[in-house]
Enzyme design. Structure first.
Site, PDB file in Angstrom:
ATOM      1  N   LYS A   1     -10.182  -6.312   9.665  1.00 17.70           N
ATOM      2  CA  LYS A   1      -9.088  -5.655  10.396  1.00 17.70           C
ATOM      3  C   LYS A   1      -8.890  -6.319  11.758  1.00 17.70           C
ATOM      4  O   LYS A   1      -7.765  -6.510  12.207  1.00 17.70           O
ATOM      5  CB  LYS A   1      -9.394  -4.164  10.580  1.00 17.70           C
TER       6      LYS A   1
ATOM      7  N   GLY B   1       0.832  -1.211   0.000  1.00 17.92           N
ATOM      8  CA  GLY B   1       0.000   0.000   0.000  1.00 17.92           C
ATOM      9  C   GLY B   1       0.857   1.247   0.000  1.00 17.92           C
ATOM     10  O   GLY B   1       0.441   2.295   0.489  1.00 17.92           O
TER      11      GLY B   1
ATOM     12  N   TYR C   1     -15.278  -4.430   6.748  1.00 15.27           N
ATOM     13  CA  TYR C   1     -13.918  -3.862   6.889  1.00 15.27           C
ATOM     14  C   TYR C   1     -13.396  -4.087   8.304  1.00 15.27           C
ATOM     15  O   TYR C   1     -12.264  -4.526   8.508  1.00 15.27           O
ATOM     16  CB  TYR C   1     -14.005  -2.375   6.565  1.00 15.27           C
TER      17      TYR C   1
ATOM     18  N   SER D   1       1.587   3.212  -2.336  1.00 15.20           N
ATOM     19  CA  SER D   1       1.131   4.301  -3.213  1.00 15.20           C
ATOM     20  C   SER D   1      -0.046   5.068  -2.633  1.00 15.20           C
ATOM     21  O   SER D   1      -0.530   6.014  -3.245  1.00 15.20           O
ATOM     22  CB  SER D   1       0.732   3.712  -4.575  1.00 15.20           C
TER      23      SER D   1
HETATM   24  P1  NAP Z   1      -5.279   4.412   0.396  1.00 16.38           P
HETATM   25  O1  NAP Z   1      -4.734   5.765   0.167  1.00 16.38           O
HETATM   26  O2  NAP Z   1      -6.626   4.059  -0.156  1.00 16.38           O
HETATM   27  O3  NAP Z   1      -4.221   3.357  -0.123  1.00 16.38           O
HETATM   28  C1  NAP Z   1      -4.524   2.002  -0.165  1.00 16.38           C
HETATM   29  C2  NAP Z   1      -3.313   1.276  -0.665  1.00 16.38           C
HETATM   30  O4  NAP Z   1      -3.606  -0.131  -0.745  1.00 16.38           O
HETATM   31  C3  NAP Z   1      -2.882   1.728  -2.077  1.00 16.38           C
HETATM   32  O5  NAP Z   1      -1.483   1.758  -2.119  1.00 16.38           O
HETATM   33  C4  NAP Z   1      -3.443   0.627  -2.954  1.00 16.38           C
HETATM   34  O6  NAP Z   1      -2.689   0.465  -4.147  1.00 16.38           O
HETATM   35  C5  NAP Z   1      -3.245  -0.580  -2.048  1.00 16.38           C
HETATM   36  N1  NAP Z   1      -4.113  -1.710  -2.426  1.00 16.38           N
HETATM   37  C6  NAP Z   1      -5.475  -1.709  -2.449  1.00 16.38           C
HETATM   38  N2  NAP Z   1      -5.899  -2.912  -2.903  1.00 16.38           N
HETATM   39  C7  NAP Z   1      -4.786  -3.660  -3.150  1.00 16.38           C
HETATM   40  C8  NAP Z   1      -4.578  -4.977  -3.643  1.00 16.38           C
HETATM   41  N3  NAP Z   1      -5.588  -5.800  -3.959  1.00 16.38           N
HETATM   42  N4  NAP Z   1      -3.300  -5.407  -3.776  1.00 16.38           N
HETATM   43  C9  NAP Z   1      -2.269  -4.590  -3.485  1.00 16.38           C
HETATM   44  N5  NAP Z   1      -2.397  -3.357  -3.000  1.00 16.38           N
HETATM   45  C10 NAP Z   1      -3.651  -2.888  -2.845  1.00 16.38           C
HETATM   46  O7  NAP Z   1      -5.344   4.103   1.945  1.00 16.38           O
HETATM   47  P2  NAP Z   1      -4.613   4.818   3.179  1.00 16.38           P
HETATM   48  O8  NAP Z   1      -5.536   5.869   3.674  1.00 16.38           O
HETATM   49  O9  NAP Z   1      -3.203   5.138   2.813  1.00 16.38           O
HETATM   50  O10 NAP Z   1      -4.654   3.634   4.242  1.00 16.38           O
HETATM   51  C11 NAP Z   1      -3.497   2.908   4.610  1.00 16.38           C
HETATM   52  C12 NAP Z   1      -3.870   1.972   5.752  1.00 16.38           C
HETATM   53  O11 NAP Z   1      -4.403   2.723   6.833  1.00 16.38           O
HETATM   54  C13 NAP Z   1      -4.948   0.949   5.374  1.00 16.38           C
HETATM   55  O12 NAP Z   1      -4.625  -0.302   5.938  1.00 16.38           O
HETATM   56  C14 NAP Z   1      -6.205   1.516   6.012  1.00 16.38           C
HETATM   57  O13 NAP Z   1      -7.129   0.484   6.325  1.00 16.38           O
HETATM   58  C15 NAP Z   1      -5.635   2.169   7.255  1.00 16.38           C
HETATM   59  N6  NAP Z   1      -6.458   3.262   7.816  1.00 16.38           N
HETATM   60  C16 NAP Z   1      -6.799   4.338   7.038  1.00 16.38           C
HETATM   61  C17 NAP Z   1      -7.554   5.363   7.587  1.00 16.38           C
HETATM   62  C18 NAP Z   1      -7.937   6.590   6.786  1.00 16.38           C
HETATM   63  O14 NAP Z   1      -8.689   7.449   7.312  1.00 16.38           O
HETATM   64  N7  NAP Z   1      -7.459   6.751   5.556  1.00 16.38           N
HETATM   65  C19 NAP Z   1      -7.941   5.310   8.936  1.00 16.38           C
HETATM   66  C20 NAP Z   1      -7.558   4.205   9.703  1.00 16.38           C
HETATM   67  C21 NAP Z   1      -6.801   3.195   9.130  1.00 16.38           C
HETATM   68  P3  NAP Z   1      -3.078   1.271  -5.509  1.00 16.38           P
HETATM   69  O15 NAP Z   1      -3.418   2.667  -5.111  1.00 16.38           O
HETATM   70  O16 NAP Z   1      -1.853   1.166  -6.326  1.00 16.38           O
HETATM   71  O17 NAP Z   1      -4.250   0.581  -6.110  1.00 16.38           O
END
Ligand code: NAP
Ligand code: GDP
Length: 319
Positions: free
Chosen positions: A145, A13, A141, A15
């Site tokens: 998790k 993840g 989700y 990117s």
């Molecule tokens: P994000 O911007 O949506 O990024 C998700 C990442 O996962 C991207 O790099 C995407 O790759 C990759 N991904 C998705 N499906 C995939 C697959 N099938 N195979 C390989 N890679 C895959 O999310 P984020 O906000 O950075 O979140 C990062 C972590 O924090 C996650 O585990 C999320 O659950 C957790 N989190 C986020 C929040 C929030 O508010 N954003 C809050 C709490 C926890 P591509 O873009 O290349 O497709």
């Protein structure tokens, strides 16, 4: 420094919003005996075992930061509960099992405060994760998790693996997903106010504006995840949250976005839309015991910087 690569850190993840922030922090603190690899879904679909294996075979990581997930805001979660459960279970299972097979020394995965029980007392702390079912709005989700925490303990018990997890609150910052249907509230509001200001139209906030949330900047989380990788020794997870007093309503959040854009138009609340979970107030007592002096980015400053980033990168931002 010997120049020899001692530590190969694979960031799944890489990117996404958090992944980009980790890249920024790593670049600021260049360390010659470390190699960092930031994966996107184009490198491997981690829900497919063979693709996950191929990427571990290629890079042979010594450490893994596992961020990859199907991610989304309230309204995406309400629509695709089953996909959130299935794809995230597959990704997590593949990444943790390949980490075991390739003798990875440590894995840090990312949970979320929405995994806590819906009917509970506040503030939430790390001991309460499995005490009752999560809110229905992000059931798939959240359950996927939660299973990361279960897997971390099982892998430790049976194989002695050193896997842990962080539990961040709502996040925001550059490289977020600004898509209105799929994204979280803050990038959604930024995109909406940008368009309203450009077109001279009102802004519509979804729901009543009353729910409460704590917000952490991607860069703050990135620093804390790197600290977790290097210093945190427990299998049990750690909440990474701003103080309870820093919790704000969605209405206050919308007002801050309006202020950052200097938007003078009308703000409407569409109460026909779901509010989701009313609150998920988290305690940062454990974090403060480890890092009493850690300072989070003040929310107004973080929002202003994210708004400026969005305006500057409007053409290429995810939306
Ligand atoms: P994000 O911007 O949506 O990024 C998700 C990442 O996962 C991207 O790099 C995407 O790759 C990759 N991904 C998705 N499906 C995939 C697959 N099938 N195979 C390989 N890679 C895959 O999310 P984020 O906000 O950075 O979140 C990062 C972590 O924090 C996650 O585990 C999320 O659950 C957790 N989190 C986020 C929040 C929030 O508010 N954003 C809050 C709490 C926890 P591509 O873009 O290349 O497709
Ligand atoms: P959550 O924290 O997991 O519930 O997810 P979100 O980041 O999507 O935040 C949802 C909260 O923000 C709910 O109370 C929504 O009613 C409210 N909200 C207001 N406007 C928006 C918007 O434009 N997008 C999203 N995703 N949520 C909004």
């Amino acid at each position: 420094m010997s120049g020899k690569t001692e530590m190969v850190v694979l960031v799944t993840g890489g990117s996404g919003g958090v992944g980009h922030a980790i890249q920024t922090i790593v670049e600021q603190n260049k360390c010659t005996d470390e190699k960092w690899i930031f994966l996107s879904s184009k490198d491997a679909d981690l829900s497919i075992e063979a693709e996950t294996r191929a990427v571990f075979e290629k890079y042979r990581p010594t450490h893994v930061i596992h961020l990859a997930a199907m991610v989304g805001g309230l309204y995406r979660n309400l629509k695709y509960s089953c996909d959130f459960l299935r794809l995230n279970l597959l990704m997590n299972g593949n990444v943790l099992e390949m980490s075991r097979l390739y003798n990875v020394k440590k894995v840090v995965s990312c949970l979320s405060t929405c995994i806590f029980p819906d009917k509970t007392t506040f503030p939430l702390d790390e001991t309460m994760i499995h005490d009752g079912p999560p809110h229905y709005s992000n059931y798939g989700y959240s359950m996927a998790k939660r299973m990361i925490d279960v897997m971390n303990h099982c892998y430790h018990r049976q194989y002695g693996c050193n896997y842990t997890a962080v539990i961040p609150t709502n996040l925001y910052g550059p490289y977020d997903n600004f898509n209105l249907e799929d994204g979280h509230v803050l990038p959604g509001l930024i995109n909406k106010v940008y368009t309203a200001k450009k077109n001279g139209t009102p802004v519509t906030v979804w729901g009543t504006g009353r729910p409460l949330r704590q917000f952490v900047h991607f860069l703050d989380l990135a620093k804390l995840i790197i600290w977790t990788l290097r210093e945190y020794k427990e299998i049990s997870p750690i909440l990474l949250s701003v103080d309870e007093e820093d919790e704000i309503t969605i209405k206050e959040l919308a007002e801050m976005v309006v202020e950052a854009f200097d938007f003078k138009g009308e703000v409407i609340y569409d109460t026909s839309k779901s509010d989701g979970q009313f609150k998920k107030t988290a305690s940062n007592d454990k974090l403060k015991k480890y890092l009493p002096d850690f300072e989070f980015t003040p929310i107004r400053q973080g929002i202003k910087e994210t708004v400026d980033w969005f305006i500057k990168n409007y053409e290429t931002a995810r939306k």
